[in-house]
Motif scaffolding. Sequence first.
Motif, PDB file in Angstrom:
ATOM      1  N   MET A   1       0.841  -1.190   0.000  1.00 53.60           N
ATOM      2  CA  MET A   1       0.000   0.000   0.000  1.00 53.60           C
ATOM      3  C   MET A   1       0.883   1.248   0.000  1.00 53.60           C
ATOM      4  O   MET A   1       1.994   1.230   0.503  1.00 53.60           O
ATOM      5  CB  MET A   1      -0.925   0.005   1.233  1.00 53.60           C
ATOM      6  CG  MET A   1      -1.989   1.114   1.193  1.00 53.60           C
ATOM      7  SD  MET A   1      -2.968   1.183   2.712  1.00 53.60           S
ATOM      8  CE  MET A   1      -3.764  -0.408   2.677  1.00 53.60           C
ATOM      9  N   GLU A  34      -2.989   4.604  -4.078  1.00 50.47           N
ATOM     10  CA  GLU A  34      -3.767   3.528  -3.466  1.00 50.47           C
ATOM     11  C   GLU A  34      -4.925   3.120  -4.375  1.00 50.47           C
ATOM     12  O   GLU A  34      -5.504   3.941  -5.089  1.00 50.47           O
ATOM     13  CB  GLU A  34      -4.310   3.993  -2.108  1.00 50.47           C
ATOM     14  CG  GLU A  34      -4.924   2.875  -1.279  1.00 50.47           C
ATOM     15  CD  GLU A  34      -5.382   3.337   0.103  1.00 50.47           C
ATOM     16  OE1 GLU A  34      -5.651   2.452   0.927  1.00 50.47           O
ATOM     17  OE2 GLU A  34      -5.466   4.556   0.349  1.00 50.47           O
ATOM     18  N   ASP A 210      -5.711  -2.323  -2.605  1.00 51.26           N
ATOM     19  CA  ASP A 210      -5.037  -2.177  -1.319  1.00 51.26           C
ATOM     20  C   ASP A 210      -6.043  -2.312  -0.182  1.00 51.26           C
ATOM     21  O   ASP A 210      -5.724  -2.852   0.876  1.00 51.26           O
ATOM     22  CB  ASP A 210      -4.350  -0.802  -1.229  1.00 51.26           C
ATOM     23  CG  ASP A 210      -3.220  -0.666  -2.226  1.00 51.26           C
ATOM     24  OD1 ASP A 210      -2.285  -1.475  -2.178  1.00 51.26           O
ATOM     25  OD2 ASP A 210      -3.274   0.254  -3.069  1.00 51.26           O
ATOM     26  N   ARG A 211      -7.259  -1.804  -0.431  1.00 50.01           N
ATOM     27  CA  ARG A 211      -8.341  -1.905   0.550  1.00 50.01           C
ATOM     28  C   ARG A 211      -9.636  -2.252  -0.164  1.00 50.01           C
ATOM     29  O   ARG A 211      -9.885  -1.793  -1.269  1.00 50.01           O
ATOM     30  CB  ARG A 211      -8.532  -0.573   1.283  1.00 50.01           C
ATOM     31  CG  ARG A 211      -7.780  -0.446   2.579  1.00 50.01           C
ATOM     32  CD  ARG A 211      -8.187   0.815   3.316  1.00 50.01           C
ATOM     33  NE  ARG A 211      -7.835   2.024   2.592  1.00 50.01           N
ATOM     34  CZ  ARG A 211      -8.385   3.223   2.814  1.00 50.01           C
ATOM     35  NH1 ARG A 211      -9.360   3.339   3.720  1.00 50.01           N
ATOM     36  NH2 ARG A 211      -7.996   4.282   2.132  1.00 50.01           N
ATOM     37  N   THR A 225      -7.895  -5.021   4.245  1.00 47.93           N
ATOM     38  CA  THR A 225      -7.133  -5.555   3.133  1.00 47.93           C
ATOM     39  C   THR A 225      -7.955  -6.631   2.442  1.00 47.93           C
ATOM     40  O   THR A 225      -8.887  -7.191   3.051  1.00 47.93           O
ATOM     41  CB  THR A 225      -5.816  -6.170   3.617  1.00 47.93           C
ATOM     42  OG1 THR A 225      -6.128  -7.305   4.450  1.00 47.93           O
ATOM     43  CG2 THR A 225      -4.985  -5.166   4.408  1.00 47.93           C
ATOM     44  N   ASP A 227      -7.272  -9.649   1.918  1.00 51.96           N
ATOM     45  CA  ASP A 227      -7.196 -10.902   2.678  1.00 51.96           C
ATOM     46  C   ASP A 227      -8.146 -10.879   3.868  1.00 51.96           C
ATOM     47  O   ASP A 227      -8.914 -11.820   4.086  1.00 51.96           O
ATOM     48  CB  ASP A 227      -5.760 -11.140   3.154  1.00 51.96           C
ATOM     49  CG  ASP A 227      -5.650 -12.422   3.982  1.00 51.96           C
ATOM     50  OD1 ASP A 227      -6.009 -13.486   3.455  1.00 51.96           O
ATOM     51  OD2 ASP A 227      -5.225 -12.336   5.156  1.00 51.96           O
ATOM     52  N   SER A 228      -8.103  -9.796   4.645  1.00 53.16           N
ATOM     53  CA  SER A 228      -8.970  -9.733   5.825  1.00 53.16           C
ATOM     54  C   SER A 228     -10.437  -9.592   5.431  1.00 53.16           C
ATOM     55  O   SER A 228     -11.329 -10.190   6.049  1.00 53.16           O
ATOM     56  CB  SER A 228      -8.553  -8.571   6.739  1.00 53.16           C
ATOM     57  OG  SER A 228      -8.769  -7.327   6.110  1.00 53.16           O
TER      58      SER A 228
END
Length: 246
Positions: A1, A34, A210-211, A225, A227-228
């Motif tokens: 990021m 970003e 990135d988000r 993120t 992944d989360s």
Amino acid sequence: MSEQNPIIIAEDVHKWYGKFHALQGVSLTVNRGEVVVLMGPSGSGKSTFIRTFNALEAYQKGRIVIDGITLSHDLRNIDAIRKEVGMVFQQFNLFPHLTVLQNISLAPIWVRRWTKAKANESAMQLLERVGILEQAHKYPGQLSGGQQQRVAIARALAMQPKIMLFDEPTSALDPEMVREVLDVMRGLAGDGMTMVVVTHEVGFAREVADRVILMDSGSLIESGTPDSFFNKPQEERTRQFLSQIL
């Protein structure tokens, strides 16, 4: 990021359509370089929110700052912001009576005051960048949907924006055309373009963002993120949403 270097700051943004409270105190900061993906059900406020960034939608309460310029009712501020923000919509909105080359070079000639030669040279470079240089002298009606959307991206890039907004850019495309548009967007992200993307393309969000943010009912529900967000969502509403799209 990217490092903490805000280029978009939205604080407590509210938007009403009559009595309908479309944006209910949404706050978001986007840093330079970003890539932020907004997801959520239809009618959740995603498109309305990003359209406030370049004053295509007015907001009634809160604050929006784009690259240091506060978005207000001052037309000079709005014009300055629109020069820095490119936008790609669901529909391509190309001028059918102009060639691809003319569609891309029009704004730099009229707004940036570029010579026709300079604008055309830039347009040809952008067409090469999005992979359709050979289509320069055709008309939009002669192109596929994916090709038209790539022209729309090139047209937005022609103004040399610092920020690119994408409002469901693949939703009007046949499935086999989606990839070619997403590949162009991946390239932009790789080049460091600041991007805010409204999309349901999970693969793109996982790979490029990135988000990832979930919006629902005019509010920001969860941010994290890729992944989360996809693998370890914190909010029950996020889990419900993901269960429907994954």
